[in-house]
Write an enzyme that holds these catalytic residues in place. Structure first.
Site, PDB file in Angstrom:
ATOM      1  N   ASP A 158       0.818  -1.211   0.000  1.00 14.82           N
ATOM      2  CA  ASP A 158       0.000   0.000   0.000  1.00 14.82           C
ATOM      3  C   ASP A 158       0.856   1.267   0.000  1.00 14.82           C
ATOM      4  O   ASP A 158       2.021   1.248   0.413  1.00 14.82           O
ATOM      5  CB  ASP A 158      -0.916   0.020   1.228  1.00 14.82           C
ATOM      6  CG  ASP A 158      -1.894  -1.133   1.242  1.00 14.82           C
ATOM      7  OD1 ASP A 158      -2.238  -1.628   0.152  1.00 14.82           O
ATOM      8  OD2 ASP A 158      -2.301  -1.541   2.348  1.00 14.82           O
ATOM      9  N   LYS A 159       0.242   2.350  -0.406  1.00 11.33           N
ATOM     10  CA  LYS A 159       0.920   3.648  -0.472  1.00 11.33           C
ATOM     11  C   LYS A 159       1.643   3.977   0.833  1.00 11.33           C
ATOM     12  O   LYS A 159       2.820   4.356   0.820  1.00 11.33           O
ATOM     13  CB  LYS A 159      -0.102   4.743  -0.783  1.00 11.33           C
ATOM     14  CG  LYS A 159       0.429   6.169  -0.668  1.00 11.33           C
ATOM     15  CD  LYS A 159      -0.673   7.190  -0.857  1.00 11.33           C
ATOM     16  CE  LYS A 159      -0.142   8.605  -0.629  1.00 11.33           C
ATOM     17  NZ  LYS A 159      -1.212   9.622  -0.759  1.00 11.33           N
TER      18      LYS A 159
END
Length: 365
Positions: A158-159
């Protein structure tokens, strides 16, 4: 699956053919439901009118056949939205973004991704991604799909998760690594800070993970297996800080948001995970000094406290087992030290479930 697109872009074209902008296979437990209603909760910025117009234009296919908006989806249906123009995320621009490379040879590159970097372009993030950087630093990286240019990617994080990713530099490497991830023969360990005291020192969380039925930005756990995909997370407690716990997680499967969704499901959301409710006080009291301490911890680590610490896989051509480790980043180390000191020095730590101020209201887990 290319879900993160605005329907304004998706549905303005005639369907003379050609490019897939969205695809999904309907979960086994899905009840009969009109396809316009089904897609509304799975595509960002969707409206029923836009979906109905797309179906009218022949842009929505089910099992390779056009359907109207009143078609009722069934378990196992393969749904596609097909348009004349390629998806916007296929237009990847090379950008000179620094990368932290921990290993590279003629087949693979191992990257230590910093928090805040999106892995591949999508809705709202068409520049500044890892893929933009890869396109600048490396030539002719392979892709797993000719419909989405995600060069070199065989997995993602994820970011706001930091840590290790392996990138394929050749078709041979892409095939080998994809098989290893599919067969669960890679080794991946994560560290996370979660809310609350995890009761068991070791454990396994099992529960199908699929798109949340009401909030498509979240994943949900379906313990009965009626929806989603099989997911297994093994965990071990590393250190307990009275109000939060440092854990190590070993992924048996690799579903979207797996650790985040699984720990929320068992009542321990990740610390400062805004999407899953961990960005508020979930353990402790409303005592002002404690609240200020937690707010300071949030500021020190302004993201979910999750780090992909180790990565192991077989080299695509030599077969040698390669293993890499990324030290915990400074923001997570800072928060760990803050909680460690607080749990030792604060009177809260003596009775963690009792408010030290008689007028304070205890917050339930």
């Amino acid at each position: 699956m290319t879900e993160d697109l605005e329907l304004d872009e998706l549905f303005e074209q005639d369907n003379n053919k050609l490019y897939e902008h969205f695809s999904i296979t309907v979960d086994k437990g899905q009840s009969l439901l009109r396809i316009d209603k089904f897609l509304m909760v799975r595509i960002e910025n969707a409206t029923r009118n836009k979906i109905q117009q797309a179906a009218e234009n022949g842009n929505i296919l089910v099992n390779n056949e056009p359907v109207k908006s009143n078609y009722k989806v069934k378990p196992g249906d393969f749904i596609q939205i097909m348009l004349e123009t390629p998806p916007r995320e296929n237009e990847v621009i090379a950008e000179d973004i620094p990368l932290r490379i921990v290993y590279e040879d003629d087949q693979v590159v191992v990257i230590d991704k910093e928090p805040g970097m999106v892995v591949h372009p999508g809705h709202g993030n068409y520049t500044g991604t890892l893929v933009n950087a890869l396109k600048f630093h490396f030539d002719n990286l392979p892709s797993m799909s000719d419909q989405m240019e995600r060069p070199g990617l065989v997995h993602r994080i994820d970011k706001d998760t930091s840590g290790l990713l392996v990138i394929a530099k050749t078709e041979v490497a892409m095939t080998s690594l994809a098989e290893q991830f599919a067969n669960h023969t890679t080794d991946r360990l994560y560290n996370a800070i979660v809310w609350g005291v995890v009761a068991e020192d070791k454990g396994t969380i099992t529960g199908h993970i699929g798109r949340h039925l009401k909030d498509r930005m979240q994943m949900a756990v379906f313990p009965d297996g009626d929806q989603g995909k099989h997911a297994v997370t093994h965990y071990q407690v590393i250190e307990n800080f009275s109000y939060v716990t440092l854990v190590e997680c070993k992924l048996e499967t690799g579903r979207t948001h797996q650790i985040r969704a699984h720990f929320k499901h068992i009542g321990h959301p990740l610390f400062n995970d805004a999407r899953y409710g961990g960005d508020r006080i979930l353990k402790g009291t409303t005592f002002n000094k404690y609240k200020q301490f937690v707010d300071n911890c949030f500021a020190a680590c302004p993201r979910q406290a999750l780090h992909a610490r180790t990565l192991g896989f077989d080299h695509p051509t030599t077969g040698e087992r390669l293993s890499f480790e990324s030290p915990l980043p400074a923001d997570i180390v800072d928060v760990i030290e803050r909680w460690r000191n607080y749990s030792v020095n604060s009177v809260h730590a003596q009775e963690p479930d009792e408010p030290i101020d008689r007028n304070a209201k205890e917050l339930k887990d």
